[in-house]
Enzyme design. Sequence first.
Site, PDB file in Angstrom:
ATOM      1  N   TRP A 160       1.683   2.321   4.443  1.00  0.00           N
ATOM      2  CA  TRP A 160       2.618   3.463   4.376  1.00  0.00           C
ATOM      3  C   TRP A 160       3.619   3.259   3.237  1.00  0.00           C
ATOM      4  CZ3 TRP A 160       2.918   8.247   6.305  1.00  0.00           C
ATOM      5  CH2 TRP A 160       2.100   8.569   7.389  1.00  0.00           C
ATOM      6  N   TRP A 166      17.994  26.940   6.966  1.00  0.00           N
ATOM      7  CA  TRP A 166      18.830  25.824   7.423  1.00  0.00           C
ATOM      8  C   TRP A 166      20.188  26.357   7.842  1.00  0.00           C
ATOM      9  CZ3 TRP A 166      15.922  21.696   7.929  1.00  0.00           C
ATOM     10  CH2 TRP A 166      14.879  21.455   7.043  1.00  0.00           C
ATOM     11  N   ASN A 218      12.179   2.100  13.460  1.00  0.00           N
ATOM     12  CA  ASN A 218      11.436   3.238  12.900  1.00  0.00           C
ATOM     13  C   ASN A 218      11.303   4.404  13.880  1.00  0.00           C
ATOM     14  OD1 ASN A 218       9.663   4.545  10.896  1.00  0.00           O
ATOM     15  ND2 ASN A 218       8.122   4.228  12.488  1.00  0.00           N
ATOM     16  N   TRP A 224      17.414  18.235   5.503  1.00  0.00           N
ATOM     17  CA  TRP A 224      17.019  16.827   5.550  1.00  0.00           C
ATOM     18  C   TRP A 224      17.707  16.009   4.463  1.00  0.00           C
ATOM     19  CZ3 TRP A 224      14.536  15.048   1.160  1.00  0.00           C
ATOM     20  CH2 TRP A 224      13.988  16.024   0.305  1.00  0.00           C
TER      21      TRP A 224
HETATM   22  P1  FAD Z   1       7.578  -3.126  10.230  1.00  0.00           P
HETATM   23  O1  FAD Z   1       7.086  -2.312  11.365  1.00  0.00           O
HETATM   24  O2  FAD Z   1       7.606  -4.583  10.428  1.00  0.00           O
HETATM   25  O3  FAD Z   1       6.649  -2.746   8.990  1.00  0.00           O
HETATM   26  C1  FAD Z   1       6.421  -3.664   7.901  1.00  0.00           C
HETATM   27  C2  FAD Z   1       6.796  -3.013   6.597  1.00  0.00           C
HETATM   28  O4  FAD Z   1       5.985  -1.875   6.349  1.00  0.00           O
HETATM   29  C3  FAD Z   1       8.212  -2.490   6.553  1.00  0.00           C
HETATM   30  O5  FAD Z   1       9.124  -3.517   6.245  1.00  0.00           O
HETATM   31  C4  FAD Z   1       8.125  -1.435   5.449  1.00  0.00           C
HETATM   32  O6  FAD Z   1       8.203  -2.009   4.168  1.00  0.00           O
HETATM   33  C5  FAD Z   1       6.737  -0.882   5.654  1.00  0.00           C
HETATM   34  N1  FAD Z   1       6.789   0.333   6.480  1.00  0.00           N
HETATM   35  C6  FAD Z   1       6.714   0.426   7.823  1.00  0.00           C
HETATM   36  N2  FAD Z   1       6.753   1.718   8.210  1.00  0.00           N
HETATM   37  C7  FAD Z   1       6.887   2.449   7.088  1.00  0.00           C
HETATM   38  C8  FAD Z   1       6.997   3.838   6.822  1.00  0.00           C
HETATM   39  N3  FAD Z   1       6.955   4.753   7.807  1.00  0.00           N
HETATM   40  N4  FAD Z   1       7.143   4.264   5.544  1.00  0.00           N
HETATM   41  C9  FAD Z   1       7.167   3.353   4.528  1.00  0.00           C
HETATM   42  N5  FAD Z   1       7.058   2.029   4.721  1.00  0.00           N
HETATM   43  C10 FAD Z   1       6.927   1.577   5.976  1.00  0.00           C
HETATM   44  N6  FAD Z   1      11.729   2.322   5.129  1.00  0.00           N
HETATM   45  C11 FAD Z   1      12.330   1.670   4.115  1.00  0.00           C
HETATM   46  O7  FAD Z   1      11.893   0.574   3.756  1.00  0.00           O
HETATM   47  N7  FAD Z   1      13.410   2.203   3.479  1.00  0.00           N
HETATM   48  C12 FAD Z   1      13.941   3.411   3.825  1.00  0.00           C
HETATM   49  O8  FAD Z   1      14.900   3.877   3.198  1.00  0.00           O
HETATM   50  C13 FAD Z   1      13.349   4.107   4.932  1.00  0.00           C
HETATM   51  N8  FAD Z   1      13.871   5.280   5.364  1.00  0.00           N
HETATM   52  C14 FAD Z   1      13.266   5.938   6.425  1.00  0.00           C
HETATM   53  C15 FAD Z   1      13.799   7.161   6.846  1.00  0.00           C
HETATM   54  C16 FAD Z   1      13.224   7.840   7.904  1.00  0.00           C
HETATM   55  C17 FAD Z   1      13.806   9.165   8.354  1.00  0.00           C
HETATM   56  C18 FAD Z   1      12.094   7.304   8.550  1.00  0.00           C
HETATM   57  C19 FAD Z   1      11.463   8.040   9.692  1.00  0.00           C
HETATM   58  C20 FAD Z   1      11.556   6.096   8.124  1.00  0.00           C
HETATM   59  C21 FAD Z   1      12.126   5.401   7.055  1.00  0.00           C
HETATM   60  N9  FAD Z   1      11.606   4.161   6.623  1.00  0.00           N
HETATM   61  C22 FAD Z   1      12.204   3.515   5.568  1.00  0.00           C
HETATM   62  C23 FAD Z   1      10.358   3.619   7.173  1.00  0.00           C
HETATM   63  C24 FAD Z   1      10.504   2.639   8.356  1.00  0.00           C
HETATM   64  O9  FAD Z   1      11.370   3.168   9.309  1.00  0.00           O
HETATM   65  C25 FAD Z   1      10.992   1.253   7.934  1.00  0.00           C
HETATM   66  O10 FAD Z   1      10.243   0.773   6.840  1.00  0.00           O
HETATM   67  C26 FAD Z   1      10.856   0.254   9.083  1.00  0.00           C
HETATM   68  O11 FAD Z   1      11.582   0.696  10.217  1.00  0.00           O
HETATM   69  C27 FAD Z   1      11.376  -1.091   8.651  1.00  0.00           C
HETATM   70  O12 FAD Z   1      11.377  -1.990   9.717  1.00  0.00           O
HETATM   71  P2  FAD Z   1      10.418  -3.258   9.723  1.00  0.00           P
HETATM   72  O13 FAD Z   1      10.541  -3.979   8.427  1.00  0.00           O
HETATM   73  O14 FAD Z   1      10.692  -4.029  10.948  1.00  0.00           O
HETATM   74  O15 FAD Z   1       8.994  -2.558   9.793  1.00  0.00           O
END
Ligand code: FAD
Length: 480
Positions: free
Chosen positions: A279, A307, A344, A362
């Site tokens: 992702w 909006w 997330n 948004w």
């Molecule tokens: P894990 O579940 O451990 O996942 C491992 C890695 O995969 C993450 O560290 C991240 O790099 C990547 N990843 C996981 N889910 C996503 C996703 N949906 N989209 C892109 N990459 C993903 N992520 C950010 O890194 N920066 C942001 O600014 C950001 N803003 C977000 C805003 C919204 C509204 C939403 C719904 C999601 C956003 N995310 C963002 C995606 C996601 O929420 C986070 O990457 C995730 O919660 C990070 O926690 P983790 O490292 O424990 O994830």
Amino acid sequence: MSDTIIVWFRRDLRLDDNPALEAALRSGARILPVYIHAPDEEAPWAPGAASRWWLHHSLEALDAALRARGARLWIGQGESLALLRRLAETSGARAIHWNRLYDPATRARDTEIKQRLRAAGLDCASHNGALLFEPWEAATGSGGPYRVFSAFWRHCAPRLAEHPGPIAAPARIPGVELDGGGTVADLGLLPRIRWDQGLAEAWTPGEHGARTTAERFLAGHLVGYGELRDHPDRPATSCLSPHLHFGEIGPRRLLALTRAALPAALPLGEHAFVRELGWREFAYHLLYHFPQTPEHPLDARFADYPWREPSDTELLERWQQGRTGIPLVDAGMRELWHTGWMHNRVRMVAASLLTKNLRLPWQLGARWFWDTLVDADLASNTLGWQWTAGCGADAAPYFRVFNPVRQGERFDPNGDYVRRWCPELARLPDKVLQQPWTATSTTLARAGVGLGVNYPAPIVDLAQSRREALAGWERIKSIS
Ligand code: FAD
């Protein structure tokens, strides 16, 4: 005296698997590691307050790691091109290496810098230190970009098997020392009013912190990640997002560590954790091909979505402050404020409440996240917001409106998460914890909860506002 090469560090704040550093070292030159603080050049998406806090500590960690190997970080602030030129002149460097960034403003700047430095006779090379796949490598059958994750990942996942492994960190770096640099503190990245205690308690920025976090997650939580990753009440996800954003660990290293931790028979790209890394790749793919999306909806019909007037700041402020009266959302917004991170699942629920139930644009939510998240990342934040608002790259329809009560009951079934971040609700029974407005006055009184007194009444009627959001969608869905 041997040659000098400048290695320009940006969001690749590590020595391990750093292709720019490795290429410079391979040439046998002495290394001048440089960091330039130039927030104006990253406008309008210069790092927010939480990111600046992280950057401060990450730069200190990088400088310490460089010193331990025989080099030191030259730190400056100002115009990148002018500083790089001056550094090349004073150090006699013949080449500059860096790892690529992909956000639109930085890409434009870097392209110009490369042209101008080359015109001045310097050898410039950029490398891929941030992604498993360059955004232009994946293309649909007709040669265009992907807009749906599943198709993108079907293309990329089989290619993980032949993906090159990471490069080990160098044992020694023959450094060049140059006068005129400043310290990390000179950059003024830390907040003047010290609100950052919660961040400091939650995180260890820097390469060492990243590696320790990755190893702890892989050893303890990789098995079961697929089932538990949606539970904010469990420490089931990696919390690697800020480390990945600042490049303190590279995706190739993370993939190699994950591969080593998984049974060999499992195709790597099918594991839920590797899919999440997918992702992240997809987010960069989209940002590269649709550079307007941090400000504009990918689905152009949403430019006409009705909006609510953004001048209605009270609703936005209540959402930002975790005072919506919807417990799961308030817990998430308070977690964000306190730690710079939000789970997330809760990000999706909080974003859905803002964009669908409150019908606020948004972009307002994306801006708040930008300032408060330690992992604020233009590609992932844009994707997350547009996906949740329903105007982005999504195979699922707009009419998915998250119900925060059902989400709380399902993913925080014992209420541990809500009770942690909304302690004023802690004594409510599980049955009403996610919707205190349905509790009887006796139950509320026994739990010490006064709606509108020590915890807000709900900001909006969830069912009615859902209908209004869908009516807004009806108005734009036939626009071609
Ligand atoms: P894990 O579940 O451990 O996942 C491992 C890695 O995969 C993450 O560290 C991240 O790099 C990547 N990843 C996981 N889910 C996503 C996703 N949906 N989209 C892109 N990459 C993903 N992520 C950010 O890194 N920066 C942001 O600014 C950001 N803003 C977000 C805003 C919204 C509204 C939403 C719904 C999601 C956003 N995310 C963002 C995606 C996601 O929420 C986070 O990457 C995730 O919660 C990070 O926690 P983790 O490292 O424990 O994830």
